[in-house]
Each structure stands twice: as C-alpha cells, then as structure tokens.
Motif scaffolding. Structure first.
Motif, PDB file in Angstrom:
ATOM      1  N   ASP A 129     -12.425 -11.293  56.708  1.00 51.90           N
ATOM      2  CA  ASP A 129     -13.296 -11.471  57.878  1.00 51.90           C
ATOM      3  C   ASP A 129     -12.961 -10.414  58.934  1.00 51.90           C
ATOM      4  O   ASP A 129     -12.548 -10.735  60.047  1.00 51.90           O
ATOM      5  N   PRO A 130     -13.143  -9.124  58.595  1.00 52.28           N
ATOM      6  CA  PRO A 130     -12.756  -8.076  59.541  1.00 52.28           C
ATOM      7  C   PRO A 130     -13.574  -8.087  60.826  1.00 52.28           C
ATOM      8  O   PRO A 130     -13.155  -7.500  61.830  1.00 52.28           O
ATOM      9  N   GLU A 131     -14.714  -8.756  60.804  1.00 50.01           N
ATOM     10  CA  GLU A 131     -15.540  -8.848  62.018  1.00 50.01           C
ATOM     11  C   GLU A 131     -14.808  -9.591  63.128  1.00 50.01           C
ATOM     12  O   GLU A 131     -14.930  -9.267  64.300  1.00 50.01           O
ATOM     13  N   ARG A 132     -14.014 -10.604  62.747  1.00 45.69           N
ATOM     14  CA  ARG A 132     -13.278 -11.386  63.738  1.00 45.69           C
ATOM     15  C   ARG A 132     -11.777 -11.162  63.659  1.00 45.69           C
ATOM     16  O   ARG A 132     -11.069 -11.380  64.652  1.00 45.69           O
ATOM     17  N   ASP A 133     -11.280 -10.754  62.497  1.00 48.47           N
ATOM     18  CA  ASP A 133      -9.834 -10.607  62.302  1.00 48.47           C
ATOM     19  C   ASP A 133      -9.422  -9.139  62.361  1.00 48.47           C
ATOM     20  O   ASP A 133      -9.619  -8.384  61.403  1.00 48.47           O
ATOM     21  N   THR A 134      -8.859  -8.744  63.476  1.00 46.14           N
ATOM     22  CA  THR A 134      -8.273  -7.408  63.556  1.00 46.14           C
ATOM     23  C   THR A 134      -6.993  -7.394  62.716  1.00 46.14           C
ATOM     24  O   THR A 134      -6.447  -8.454  62.381  1.00 46.14           O
ATOM     25  N   THR A 153      -6.181  -5.995  56.437  1.00 44.53           N
ATOM     26  CA  THR A 153      -7.612  -6.158  56.279  1.00 44.53           C
ATOM     27  C   THR A 153      -8.202  -4.757  56.226  1.00 44.53           C
ATOM     28  O   THR A 153      -7.465  -3.768  56.198  1.00 44.53           O
ATOM     29  N   PRO A 155     -12.306  -2.485  56.901  1.00 52.26           N
ATOM     30  CA  PRO A 155     -13.765  -2.528  57.043  1.00 52.26           C
ATOM     31  C   PRO A 155     -14.422  -2.445  55.678  1.00 52.26           C
ATOM     32  O   PRO A 155     -13.780  -2.077  54.683  1.00 52.26           O
ATOM     33  N   GLU A 156     -15.693  -2.783  55.640  1.00 53.46           N
ATOM     34  CA  GLU A 156     -16.454  -2.621  54.393  1.00 53.46           C
ATOM     35  C   GLU A 156     -16.836  -1.155  54.225  1.00 53.46           C
ATOM     36  O   GLU A 156     -17.007  -0.432  55.196  1.00 53.46           O
ATOM     37  N   LYS A 172     -19.988 -14.181  53.226  1.00 50.65           N
ATOM     38  CA  LYS A 172     -20.224 -14.740  54.553  1.00 50.65           C
ATOM     39  C   LYS A 172     -21.271 -15.843  54.447  1.00 50.65           C
ATOM     40  O   LYS A 172     -22.326 -15.651  53.838  1.00 50.65           O
ATOM     41  N   TYR A 180     -20.461 -18.633  61.628  1.00 46.03           N
ATOM     42  CA  TYR A 180     -20.387 -18.450  60.179  1.00 46.03           C
ATOM     43  C   TYR A 180     -18.980 -18.769  59.708  1.00 46.03           C
ATOM     44  O   TYR A 180     -18.027 -18.845  60.491  1.00 46.03           O
TER      45      TYR A 180
END
Length: 222
Positions: A129-134, A153, A155-156, A172, A180
């Motif tokens: 979940d790189p969108e929320r997890d740095t 982690t 990015p895609e 997701k 989500y």
C-alpha cells in the motif's frame, strides 16, 4: 528386370536398414545424448522433519528487484544474501491478518536470538500500500512487532513485479465512503541464503514450528 513392386520392396528394405543403423548410432555409448543438467540443489533436509515450511522441488531464481527500505536505502537482491529470509506482504492499515501474522513471526524471531547473527533467519515485511505507507511508516510498523524485522515498499510497477516474481498477489479493494483496503496473499515466502525462493509457509502459522524449521534450514545450508 525389376518391376514396380520389386522396386518398392527394395526401397522399403533400404529405409528400414538406415533406420536401424541410425538407432544404433544414437543409442551407442559413445554417442549417447548428454543428460539434462541437474536441477539446482535444495538443502539436504528430509521434508518430513519440516513442520511449517513446504520446500519446492527445485529453487526458483528471484528476478532483480529494487524496493525502498525504511531508512531510504535501496533493498536489492544482494541485501538478502547470506541469511535465510521469510517474506510477508501486508500493509499498515490491515485490520487483522497482518498484525496477527507479524505477531506470530515475532514469536519465531524471539527463538532465533541465541543463533549467531550471521546464521539468524530474518523477516522481511513488504507493504503493498505505497499510497499510504511510506518506507518510514512501513518500518515503524514492522519494528513495533520485532526490532530486527526488515521493512520495505516501492512504487508501481516495481512493487507488483516483486510480488509477482514470488508468486504472490494483492489488489486494492474500494470501501464505502471512498476509503479502500488491500487484499493480499497470506502465505509466507522462504528465501535461502543465496536469495532463491525455495519454499512457502501457509497459514495457520505455528511460531514454534516456523522457528524450528528455519533454524534447521539455516544450519544445514547457512
């Protein structure tokens, strides 16, 4: 003088003779085909001695990858050489599976404390979940369960490529209200000290069994 029938019989006899000669050449000791190269060796452990780890018939090479560790340094294949590693995919907002699994793994890790550091198995937690997890947040979450847990982690598409290379999946899933969650594989991937994928651990997880199996594998193939 040969008639047509006699000629056909002669041709068939010659062809049969040539076929027999070719077969003898192929099967003779001096010209036998080279045997296929043997599969890369797995640890010499009787599978019946392993309670948690299911070894594959042969190791699987993990393609090159580049994740980001919690200290912002890259995590590449070379970083995982020299010690056995258990890889777990998850995310910090996970309500149940992730904290439960990391708790089970922390109990296994506690049983490795007496092992020499160079032979001590380790756990790698990778957030999907790189969108929320740095990277920093991922590391803080993983170390809450055990201080020695590696965390990373990416990015895609680097993240998906890494997961897919290990035979793991995630996706997701939208929730009501615009939020989500993430569905992901619950199995643990086992990498040997050469960084090859050699097995899986499937739930339900028994920390004592995981600890014993990895300690044994690390002893046999450090």
């Amino acid at each position: 003088m040969f008639n047509r029938q006699t000629l056909l019989i002669l041709v068939a006899a010659i062809a049969a003779g040539l076929g027999l000669w070719a077969a003898q050449v192929v099967m003779s000791p001096g010209t036998a085909p080279s045997p296929a190269a043997p599969a890369a060796a797995l640890p010499a452990v009787d599978p019946d001695r392993l309670k948690a780890v299911r070894l594959f018939p042969a190791p699987r090479t993990v393609p090159a990858f580049a994740l980001q560790q919690s200290d912002d340094t890259p995590l590449e294949p070379a970083e995982l050489l020299g010690r056995w590693t258990v890889v777990f995919l998850g995310f910090t907002h996970c309500p149940d599976v992730c904290p439960t699994t990391l708790t089970d793994l922390s109990r296994a890790q506690a049983q490795w404390d007496h092992l020499p550091e160079g032979r001590r198995p380790r756990v790698l937690f990778v957030s999907v979940d790189p969108e929320r997890d740095t990277p920093a947040k991922t590391g803080e979450y993983a170390r809450y369960f055990h201080a020695d847990t590696l965390a990373a982690t990416a990015p895609e598409p680097a993240l998906e490529n890494f997961a897919t290379s290990l035979g793991l999946v995630y996706m997701k899933v939208p929730l009501e209200g615009g939020d989500y969650t993430m569905d992901h594989s619950s199995a643990l991937v086992v990498l040997d000290a050469q960084g090859r994928q050699v097995g899986l651990i499937r739930p339900p997880f028994v920390p004592a069994d995981i600890a014993a199996d990895l300690a044994l594998l690390a002893e046999v193939a450090p």
